[in-house]
Scaffold this motif. Sequence first.
Motif, mmCIF file in Angstrom:
data_model
loop_
_atom_site.group_PDB
_atom_site.id
_atom_site.type_symbol
_atom_site.label_atom_id
_atom_site.label_comp_id
_atom_site.label_asym_id
_atom_site.label_seq_id
_atom_site.Cartn_x
_atom_site.Cartn_y
_atom_site.Cartn_z
ATOM 1 N N SER A 217 -7.818 -3.069 -7.232
ATOM 2 C CA SER A 217 -8.299 -3.625 -5.968
ATOM 3 C C SER A 217 -7.295 -3.280 -4.880
ATOM 4 O O SER A 217 -6.107 -3.593 -5.002
ATOM 5 C CB SER A 217 -8.459 -5.144 -6.050
ATOM 6 O OG SER A 217 -9.018 -5.631 -4.838
ATOM 7 N N SER A 274 -12.466 -3.668 -7.243
ATOM 8 C CA SER A 274 -13.122 -4.747 -6.508
ATOM 9 C C SER A 274 -12.738 -4.685 -5.032
ATOM 10 O O SER A 274 -11.613 -4.333 -4.674
ATOM 11 C CB SER A 274 -12.726 -6.114 -7.098
ATOM 12 O OG SER A 274 -11.321 -6.258 -7.155
ATOM 13 N N ASN A 275 -13.700 -5.034 -4.182
ATOM 14 C CA ASN A 275 -13.471 -5.080 -2.743
ATOM 15 C C ASN A 275 -13.205 -6.534 -2.349
ATOM 16 O O ASN A 275 -14.115 -7.351 -2.316
ATOM 17 C CB ASN A 275 -14.695 -4.530 -1.997
ATOM 18 C CG ASN A 275 -14.600 -4.718 -0.498
ATOM 19 O OD1 ASN A 275 -13.518 -4.962 0.049
ATOM 20 N ND2 ASN A 275 -15.732 -4.598 0.180
ATOM 21 N N LEU A 276 -11.952 -6.836 -2.043
ATOM 22 C CA LEU A 276 -11.574 -8.196 -1.667
ATOM 23 C C LEU A 276 -11.322 -8.333 -0.172
ATOM 24 O O LEU A 276 -10.763 -9.337 0.283
ATOM 25 C CB LEU A 276 -10.325 -8.628 -2.452
ATOM 26 C CG LEU A 276 -10.472 -8.678 -3.977
ATOM 27 C CD1 LEU A 276 -9.172 -9.125 -4.633
ATOM 28 C CD2 LEU A 276 -11.618 -9.602 -4.384
ATOM 29 N N ASP A 282 -4.809 -11.268 -0.385
ATOM 30 C CA ASP A 282 -5.850 -11.533 -1.374
ATOM 31 C C ASP A 282 -5.728 -10.605 -2.577
ATOM 32 O O ASP A 282 -5.883 -11.036 -3.731
ATOM 33 C CB ASP A 282 -7.238 -11.405 -0.733
ATOM 34 C CG ASP A 282 -7.526 -12.535 0.249
ATOM 35 O OD1 ASP A 282 -6.858 -13.579 0.165
ATOM 36 O OD2 ASP A 282 -8.406 -12.358 1.120
ATOM 37 N N THR A 283 -5.461 -9.326 -2.336
ATOM 38 C CA THR A 283 -5.301 -8.397 -3.464
ATOM 39 C C THR A 283 -4.018 -8.710 -4.230
ATOM 40 O O THR A 283 -3.965 -8.595 -5.454
ATOM 41 C CB THR A 283 -5.290 -6.939 -2.973
ATOM 42 O OG1 THR A 283 -4.330 -6.782 -1.914
ATOM 43 C CG2 THR A 283 -6.657 -6.522 -2.471
ATOM 44 N N ALA A 286 -4.684 -11.691 -6.479
ATOM 45 C CA ALA A 286 -5.525 -11.297 -7.623
ATOM 46 C C ALA A 286 -4.712 -10.528 -8.650
ATOM 47 O O ALA A 286 -4.896 -10.699 -9.867
ATOM 48 C CB ALA A 286 -6.700 -10.454 -7.126
#
Length: 466
Positions: A217, A274-276, A282-283, A286
């Motif tokens: 991500s 994944s596109n966060l 945020d990445t 994660a």
Amino acid sequence: MKWNKMQLLLPFTAATLLVGACSNAGTTTNAATEANQAGTASTAPAASANGDAAAEPVKVLWWHSMGGELGKAVDQLVSDFNASHSDIQVEAVYQGTYDESLNKMKASMDSKSGPSVIQVYEIGSRFMIDSGAITPAQQFIDAESYDTSNLEPNIAGYYNFDGKQYSMPFNTSNPILYYNKDMFKAAGLDPEKPPATYEELSQTAEALTKAGNTGASFAIYGWFMEQFLAGQNADYVNNGNGRDTAATESLVNSAQMVKTLSWWKEMVDNKTASNLGRKTDDTKKAFIAGQVGMTMDSTASLRGIVDGAAGKFEVGTAFMPKPAGTTDGGVIIGGASLWIMNNKTDAEQQAAWSFIKYLAEPQTQAKWHINTGYFPITKLAYDEQIVKDNLAKYPQFQTAVDQLHATKLSSATKGAVIGVFPEARQIVESAIEEAFTGGKAPQAALDHAAAQITEKIATYNKTTAK
């Protein structure tokens, strides 16, 4: 020297954007990663109340954008300097984000209330030069034959225009690939052989994608796209990336950029990435939570990431990936530099220069580096024992050092110079989002972005034309 009154009309629109060179947390531009070198100062005698000449210390007002723990590190640097310089006293004042600080500087340009020296993010360099508000660092360098040979060339080079050092780097970083070594092992991958190419990263992401976990991500961050371009030794704008003469055209729709966005979109489409969204926070979260196997982030985030993953998994680091067969290119530094303002007395400007030299000393840079994660801007800092000890504790940082040193200076790796860079980044980020959601194909999205950026460059150039 006086302010250039015409430059007060310059359209610096970064205030509407909270875009950082080394952090895309979505709210500030404070945290990003590195840099400077040594000195003493002149004194400016002032008249005492009874008319006698008294050696009053010269006051230097430093506006900066380092909040939180970074702000504490700044305060310590200033305290150490003041304790060792009775002739100069520096006052550091936090002014909010880089954008907020620049707006305050503009508001102070007709008065003496502004700073002696200001920290400005790297993409604000074109504006600072065009403002007519600064005294180039080169003037002080030449006056005393100051030795710049120990400055990291790939750091100092960003702030060198037309063979002149306009500002001195301070906090410097670049992005690297972070990966979960435990996840690699579980997927049957060699944890000591991270992907080096786009193609290898796609394959690795597919192998890492399992129930509950995604292979990768990456935040939708314009800085990353600039790095992907530089990794292919491709310019962001024309005219030598705006360094030969003023840029007039955006090149973000180049074949290299389309290839990059198409590769990234394919991973998002097949759910191996994944596109966060736009926030690197945020990445990062994660990744630390073990939800994604690979991410990209600033070197300034390294200690936080490694410490955050401690007890959960081992963090690996690698160079930014490139398309297979790419031999040239490298990374562009991010961060900020220090600019001396020209509406101050010669004594105050000289005192500001002395402070800047102090910040660049190896011992000072060593302390700054281990307390913040930013690169030392002088190569001599790596000889300091505390830096050696820090590298032993965080060996992942060696990747960042090696990547910086492996980069050869070119127009691409020096970085683009345009007065509308913050806006350009946001436009590119919107193009990436359009491609990911299917609103436009990568080529169409980037064609539209290039046209928008080119139009804004034209407006800026007309406004700043002499």
